[in-house]
Design a protein around this motif. Structure first.
Motif, PDB file in Angstrom:
ATOM      1  N   ASP A   1      46.167  43.695  25.893  1.00  0.00           N
ATOM      2  CA  ASP A   1      46.039  43.667  27.347  1.00  0.00           C
ATOM      3  C   ASP A   1      44.833  42.826  27.714  1.00  0.00           C
ATOM      4  O   ASP A   1      43.807  42.843  27.033  1.00  0.00           O
ATOM      5  CB  ASP A   1      45.870  45.075  27.903  1.00  0.00           C
ATOM      6  CG  ASP A   1      47.126  45.906  27.712  1.00  0.00           C
ATOM      7  OD1 ASP A   1      48.218  45.300  27.673  1.00  0.00           O
ATOM      8  OD2 ASP A   1      47.007  47.130  27.598  1.00  0.00           O
ATOM      9  N   GLU A   2      44.977  42.129  28.818  1.00  0.00           N
ATOM     10  CA  GLU A   2      43.859  41.311  29.272  1.00  0.00           C
ATOM     11  C   GLU A   2      42.757  42.228  29.785  1.00  0.00           C
ATOM     12  O   GLU A   2      43.012  43.260  30.395  1.00  0.00           O
ATOM     13  CB  GLU A   2      44.325  40.371  30.379  1.00  0.00           C
ATOM     14  CG  GLU A   2      45.329  39.348  29.901  1.00  0.00           C
ATOM     15  CD  GLU A   2      45.766  38.435  31.030  1.00  0.00           C
ATOM     16  OE1 GLU A   2      45.108  38.431  32.085  1.00  0.00           O
ATOM     17  OE2 GLU A   2      46.757  37.743  30.849  1.00  0.00           O
ATOM     18  N   ALA A   3      41.536  41.833  29.513  1.00  0.00           N
ATOM     19  CA  ALA A   3      40.390  42.633  29.948  1.00  0.00           C
ATOM     20  C   ALA A   3      40.301  42.577  31.474  1.00  0.00           C
ATOM     21  O   ALA A   3      40.471  41.515  32.077  1.00  0.00           O
ATOM     22  CB  ALA A   3      39.107  42.112  29.324  1.00  0.00           C
ATOM     23  N   PRO A   4      40.003  43.698  32.104  1.00  0.00           N
ATOM     24  CA  PRO A   4      39.877  43.677  33.565  1.00  0.00           C
ATOM     25  C   PRO A   4      38.644  42.881  33.993  1.00  0.00           C
ATOM     26  O   PRO A   4      37.673  42.762  33.236  1.00  0.00           O
ATOM     27  CB  PRO A   4      39.746  45.145  33.934  1.00  0.00           C
ATOM     28  CG  PRO A   4      39.293  45.827  32.700  1.00  0.00           C
ATOM     29  CD  PRO A   4      39.832  45.017  31.549  1.00  0.00           C
ATOM     30  N   ALA A   5      38.731  42.351  35.164  1.00  0.00           N
ATOM     31  CA  ALA A   5      37.595  41.577  35.681  1.00  0.00           C
ATOM     32  C   ALA A   5      36.400  42.506  35.888  1.00  0.00           C
ATOM     33  O   ALA A   5      36.583  43.660  36.270  1.00  0.00           O
ATOM     34  CB  ALA A   5      37.980  40.905  36.988  1.00  0.00           C
ATOM     35  N   PRO A   6      35.211  42.010  35.636  1.00  0.00           N
ATOM     36  CA  PRO A   6      34.041  42.867  35.815  1.00  0.00           C
ATOM     37  C   PRO A   6      33.868  43.242  37.281  1.00  0.00           C
ATOM     38  O   PRO A   6      34.126  42.442  38.183  1.00  0.00           O
ATOM     39  CB  PRO A   6      32.882  42.009  35.302  1.00  0.00           C
ATOM     40  CG  PRO A   6      33.384  40.623  35.255  1.00  0.00           C
ATOM     41  CD  PRO A   6      34.861  40.707  35.155  1.00  0.00           C
ATOM     42  N   LYS A   7      33.450  44.482  37.491  1.00  0.00           N
ATOM     43  CA  LYS A   7      33.242  44.956  38.860  1.00  0.00           C
ATOM     44  C   LYS A   7      31.930  44.417  39.394  1.00  0.00           C
ATOM     45  O   LYS A   7      30.931  44.359  38.692  1.00  0.00           O
ATOM     46  CB  LYS A   7      33.235  46.475  38.902  1.00  0.00           C
ATOM     47  CG  LYS A   7      34.559  47.084  38.540  1.00  0.00           C
ATOM     48  CD  LYS A   7      34.482  48.583  38.636  1.00  0.00           C
ATOM     49  CE  LYS A   7      35.821  49.198  38.282  1.00  0.00           C
ATOM     50  NZ  LYS A   7      35.759  50.663  38.349  1.00  0.00           N
ATOM     51  N   THR A   8      31.980  44.041  40.635  1.00  0.00           N
ATOM     52  CA  THR A   8      30.755  43.584  41.295  1.00  0.00           C
ATOM     53  C   THR A   8      30.415  44.575  42.384  1.00  0.00           C
ATOM     54  O   THR A   8      31.297  45.071  43.090  1.00  0.00           O
ATOM     55  CB  THR A   8      30.919  42.175  41.887  1.00  0.00           C
ATOM     56  OG1 THR A   8      31.989  42.213  42.833  1.00  0.00           O
ATOM     57  CG2 THR A   8      31.232  41.155  40.808  1.00  0.00           C
ATOM     58  N   THR A   9      29.166  44.872  42.508  1.00  0.00           N
ATOM     59  CA  THR A   9      28.738  45.789  43.555  1.00  0.00           C
ATOM     60  C   THR A   9      28.159  44.970  44.700  1.00  0.00           C
ATOM     61  O   THR A   9      27.246  44.168  44.520  1.00  0.00           O
ATOM     62  CB  THR A   9      27.690  46.772  43.041  1.00  0.00           C
ATOM     63  OG1 THR A   9      26.602  46.041  42.488  1.00  0.00           O
ATOM     64  CG2 THR A   9      28.279  47.675  41.963  1.00  0.00           C
ATOM     65  N   GLU A  10      28.741  45.155  45.839  1.00  0.00           N
ATOM     66  CA  GLU A  10      28.248  44.457  47.034  1.00  0.00           C
ATOM     67  C   GLU A  10      27.554  45.466  47.904  1.00  0.00           C
ATOM     68  O   GLU A  10      28.095  46.496  48.240  1.00  0.00           O
ATOM     69  CB  GLU A  10      29.401  43.797  47.769  1.00  0.00           C
ATOM     70  CG  GLU A  10      30.063  42.709  46.943  1.00  0.00           C
ATOM     71  CD  GLU A  10      31.201  42.082  47.703  1.00  0.00           C
ATOM     72  OE1 GLU A  10      31.287  42.223  48.938  1.00  0.00           O
ATOM     73  OE2 GLU A  10      32.021  41.437  47.048  1.00  0.00           O
TER      74      GLU A  10
END
Length: 71
Positions: free
Chosen positions: A61-70
């Motif tokens: 499975d493709e790795a999920p995109a990293p979460k960014t905190t806004e």
């Protein structure tokens, strides 16, 4: 059966069902008295078992995109 990485073949039950159908076809042909077609269908079953059960590696499975905190 060239594209064994197709998403259709990901579930195990579909790969097992494909091999089972080929085995059933071989049995039906043998019961009907056609040994040649029975051997051909048995060859399909053996090849399918080799490709879809023995040598099959599930795609990573493709790795999920990293979460960014806004903020």
């Amino acid at each position: 059966m060239k594209d064994v990485d197709h998403p259709f073949f990901r579930p195990l039950w579909r790969r097992v069902a494909l091999v089972a159908v080929c085995l059933a076809w071989a049995g039906l042909e043998f019961y009907g008295g056609s040994q040649t077609w029975s051997l051909i269908a048995l060859g399909f079953a053996v090849y399918g078992a080799w490709q879809f059960l023995w040598m099959y590696t599930p795609p990573k499975d493709e790795a999920p995109a990293p979460k960014t905190t806004e903020e």
